[in-house]
Scaffold this active site. Structure first.
Site, PDB file in Angstrom:
ATOM      1  N   GLU A   8       0.815  -1.218   0.000  1.00  0.00           N
ATOM      2  CA  GLU A   8       0.000   0.000   0.000  1.00  0.00           C
ATOM      3  C   GLU A   8       0.846   1.265   0.000  1.00  0.00           C
ATOM      4  OE1 GLU A   8      -3.519   1.958   2.740  1.00  0.00           O
ATOM      5  OE2 GLU A   8      -3.524  -0.189   2.355  1.00  0.00           O
ATOM      6  N   TYR A 307      -1.099  -4.023  13.972  1.00  0.00           N
ATOM      7  CA  TYR A 307      -1.964  -3.213  13.095  1.00  0.00           C
ATOM      8  C   TYR A 307      -2.988  -2.443  13.938  1.00  0.00           C
ATOM      9  CZ  TYR A 307      -5.021  -2.166   9.097  1.00  0.00           C
ATOM     10  OH  TYR A 307      -5.767  -1.535   8.140  1.00  0.00           O
TER      11      TYR A 307
END
Length: 908
Positions: A8, A307
């Site tokens: 990403e 995360y």
């Protein structure tokens, strides 16, 4: 052929390369090894096209052209990152397989899906799904790659969310803006959140404070002394309360009942993102966005936490060994003292307060990793400390107490006492060096601002409490305390996040909170951006930690509800939508049916607005002070030429006619704009017409409401923010700063600086090189040409459909907004907002009434001042006392001639 890995962000791509192929060569835009080529997106490389990509007539906003419902949504590359998209396209031709290594969540899935769809990539896809970026986790993730097809439901949910936001945002914002001639941003999530703030403010304003009395008595038996609260109907008669206190003072009493039971308090749950944001806001005053940014840095840069964009407070069995390993590593840091008291036996697969796989979907709770960071910047260190302490507390036993409940009778009156005797601190030793607080995230509690008599009677003691129920007691002293009912508390970002999570419902029970997570407003990853958007479009401003709704925000909610589309402001309805999106992601609901319903709803909005009566011009008068003072609501640039930057905050018609090199950012509700001409980047974060076709080199950032700068001369910077006619044409080198109430300099010559503190007519006539900062509310600079930067912060004439209408509307500024009549007897003036305070419009004829904006540690908003003028005092707020101490108090108007304020403490 090789395998192409698409991450990403560049940092993530480099982390992956270092973990799986350390010898791979860095080619700047990608990293190539023998087996893999690793490249990356830079956030969203592709977006949904703007309306004019479907038909040129949509370049102009026209209610008759609505609704806009594309049969097939078009995709357009982001002009700023189009080169990286070309790199991915060329690399894909050399590869036989793809790995989606974008963030493991709905948004990351969407980013990869858009690239795949736009470039028509047909290679088989595998999915990397990991929760931290340590090399070990990355390598394990590649050893356990998942089939890309398994995530097709998540892709459909992400696509449906994006297109639904576009349909509601574009149609809703265009409909309300064109109907009411005021830039109004509407969105699927932001509008219900704004409605929460509106409803809370109305509750506060409607609240009538009532006095009541509490009678307390202190009883002693030997060495034991304890406090009891009188039990009975709430007392509203002060004399009766005093008489009751006198009745029992010095008298003998007896213990009517005495119960003792052992209780335990278990550690607070591990953090999900929303819980972390709420606590960081309460403890450090961090905004939701700041907390997310800090957590993302700890995750991506330092690899110190897992995360962060998770909605789970639990872990799975697979995480238990990693938690034990992280504990060992923390023992080598400054946390070694706390680690020494920890015991791994408390964290195991059968401890459902920690390990509950049924409550872990995409990602587990936020955990520290075994990679401990070095020296961190202060704010990152604060957030890391929160996460580590919450983690460590799971390795400690429960805190244990004895709860003593006593009912004492004296002179026929009954008093209740609750004594909480500490036996063992347990996990609370983790927080023993910190100020006593109530962290969020465990069990049942009380709604914001609510406290009952029983709770206030509870005392916590660390020494043994002994009482012989068979022996009488003596009432040593008693008193009647005057109290006052309190209004609901204004939202902070922390409490608003909590309300968003439960779709506005006051839910304190943690099990119910878990059940509501699927049907909240937004997601953990998007809630911070929704709050920021409300600030950017001028709907709210911050007052310390508290969020205050502006007049524009209030009017927007009233117009939307008045049009008969209350569902657009309904948190429950939006919560149902969010639940349906989650069901689509799980494969249990149809995205086609969901989109069909969204299209019907968008059509209904337009139909309702079409027959609505246009708002009166005065409906937005208060916007000038609120938006201008907060630095929000900036006007956008329309038709500006090369080198121009226009900043307008809101949702509406953004720069029109922009060509290559343009960037338009509209902060509203919807999918980022795409489809501007060659080289253009349009990022419409919400609902608004993004820039379409502004000329080369232009950057238009639309984030508010007001008449944008149009064709101002080269080199000019106009920042018109407040009430009055902004600068237009002052000579080169002039800086005019008209802020507040007064007549600023007009037509000042080159090199001159005019600073007029007041609210009136800012400098006019500035030419090239001029900077005009008019703080008020009016028409921003007009006629700006090449090289101009126009930031008109305020609320004036809304976006017009044509250049001629823009020019025409710039000719007449609306009057300055007023907040109420001047309290000075016989004055007859009106109170207006200035740069540093609120003064009287008759200041030129001698009225000296002024309320300073910064008073007793509070920064007053328009809403607070209007309330003060009406009621003579504000609602309770956090102030700074005369000795510099923080106090919960009200501001009161002591002198109606000068505006002098005092503070009135709120009795506890």
């Amino acid at each position: 052929m090789k395998t192409l890995i698409i991450a990403e962000k560049p940092d993530m791509g480099r982390n992956i390369a270092a973990a799986i192929d350390p010898k791979a060569k860095n080619q700047r835009t990608y990293i190539e090894g023998e087996q893999y080529i690793i490249t990356w997106a830079i956030g969203h490389l592709i977006g949904l096209a703007e309306p004019d990509a479907y038909d040129d007539r949509y370049k102009k906003w026209n209610l008759g052209d609505l609704p806009i419902i594309p049969e097939q949504f078009k995709l357009v590359p982001n002009a700023k990152t189009k080169d990286q998209l070309k790199v991915i396209a060329e690399l894909a031709k050399r590869c036989s397989h793809l790995v989606n290594a974008c963030d493991a969540g709905r948004e990351g899935q969407h980013i990869f899906s858009l690239i795949q769809r736009h470039l028509k990539l047909k290679q088989p896809v595998k999915r990397l799904w990991i929760s931290d970026l340590t090399p070990e986790t990355i390598r394990r993730g590649f050893a356990e790659l998942k089939e890309g097809a398994d995530f097709e439901p998540l892709t459909r949910a992400a696509k449906a969310r994006s297109e639904a936001d576009w349909l509601i945002g574009m149609n809703g914002s265009r409909a309300f803006t064109t109907k009411h001639k005021e830039l109004l941003s509407v969105g699927r999530v932001q509008t219900p959140v704004l409605a929460l703030l509106y409803d809370r403010q109305k509750e506060i304003e409607a609240f009538q404070s009532n006095k009541y009395y509490e009678v307390e008595a202190w009883f002693e038996q030997g060495e034991t002394l304890y406090r009891g609260l009188w039990q009975g109907e709430r007392l509203t008669d002060g004399e009766k309360a005093k008489a009751l206190a006198e009745k029992v003072k010095g008298k003998r009493g007896r213990v009517e009942s005495y119960e003792v039971k052992d209780t335990k308090e278990y550690p607070f749950k591990l953090y999900d993102l929303t819980l972390l944001q709420r606590e960081a806001n309460a403890k450090f005053g961090f905004s939701a966005k700041k907390t997310l940014d800090l957590a993302q840095t700890l995750y991506e840069k330092h690899k110190a936490i897992s995360y962060p964009r998770t909605n789970s407070n639990y872990v799975t069995e697979q995480n238990i060994p990693e938690m034990h390993r992280a504990l060992d590593q923390l023992g080598k840091t400054d946390y070694r003292g706390l680690v020494e008291g920890a015991d791994k036996k408390f964290v195991h697969k059968n401890n459902k307060a920690v390990c509950n796989p049924s409550k872990v979907e995409d990602h587990h709770a936020i955990l520290p990793t075994h990679k401990t960071p070095g020296a961190l910047p202060p704010d990152e260190a604060k957030l890391y400390d929160l996460i580590v302490r919450r983690f460590l507390s799971q390795f400690y036993p429960a805190a244990s107490y004895k709860m003593h409940t006593v009912l004492t009778a004296a002179e026929g009156e009954r008093f209740k006492s609750t004594i909480k005797q500490l036996l063992d601190l347990g996990w609370k030793v983790i927080y023993a060096d910190q100020k006593k607080e109530k962290p969020t995230g465990r069990g049942k509690g009380k709604a914001d601002g609510k406290e009952d008599d029983e709770e206030s009677a509870e005392e916590e003691v660390q020494t043994p409490f002994t009482l012989d129920a068979a022996q009488e007691v003596h009432c040593k002293k008693s008193s009647a305390k005057e109290k006052e009912t309190q209004p609901p508390k204004p939202y902070t970002e922390g409490t608003l996040l909590k309300a968003m999570e439960s779709a506005g419902k006051q839910i304190e029970d943690e099990e119910l909170r878990d059940a509501m997570k699927d049907s909240g407003l937004g997601t953990p990853a998007t809630r911070a951006s929704v709050i920021e958007r409300l600030k950017n479009v001028g709907y709210v401003v911050m007052q310390g930690k508290r969020i205050a709704i502006t007049p524009k925000g209030r009017t927007a909610v009233e117009l939307i509800r008045g049009a008969g589309v209350e569902l657009l402001t309904s948190p429950e309805m939006t919560g149902h939508w969010e639940r349906r999106l989650n069901e689509i992601a799980r494969g249990t609901a149809s995205d086609e049916q969901f989109m069909a319903n969204v299209k019907k709803f968008a059509t209904m909005i337009v139909d309702k607005v079409r027959v609505q009566r246009p708002a009166e011009k005065t409906a937005f008068e208060g916007e000038a002070a609120a938006a201008g003072g907060a630095g929000r609501g900036r006007g956008r640039t329309a038709g500006a030429k090369r080198g121009t930057r226009g900043a307008a905050a809101g949702a509406g018609e953004l720069a029109a006619g922009a060509k290559r090199g343009t960037r338009s950012a509209a902060a509203g509700a919807g999918e980022p704009a795409a489809g501007a001409k060659r080289g253009t980047r349009s990022a419409a974060a919400g609902a608004g017409e993004p820039a379409a076709g502004a000329k080369r080199g232009t950057r238009s950032a639309a984030a508010g409401a007001g008449e944008p700068a149009a064709a101002a001369k080269r080199g000019t910077r106009s920042a018109a923010a407040g009430a009055g006619e902004p600068a237009a044409g002052a000579k080169r080198g002039t800086r005019s700063a008209a802020a507040g109430a007064g007549e600023p300099a007009a037509g000042a010559k080159r090199g001159t600086r005019s600073a007029a503190a007041g609210a009136g007519e800012p400098a006019a006539g500035a030419k090239r090189g001029t900077r005009s900062a008019a703080a008020g509310a009016g028409e921003p600079a007009a006629a700006a040409k090449r090289g101009t930067r126009s930031a008109a912060a305020g609320a004036g004439e809304p976006a017009a459909l044509t250049q001629a209408q823009i020019a025409a509307s710039a000719a007449a500024a609306p009057p300055a907004a007023t907040l109420g009549a001047c309290p000075r007897e016989g004055c007859g003036g009106r109170i207006i907002r200035g740069k540093r305070g609120y003064g009287c419009s008759h200041y030129k004829t001698g009225c000296g009434f002024v309320i300073w904006k910064d008073s007793f540690g509070a920064s007053l908003t328009d809403t607070a001042v209007m309330y003060l003028l009406k009621h003579g005092r504000t609602a309770a707020m956090r102030l700074t006392g005369e000795q510099g101490q923080p106090v919960e108090a009200r501001l009161v108007l002591l002198d109606r001639t000068t505006g002098r304020l005092g503070i009135e403490p709120v009795s506890n």
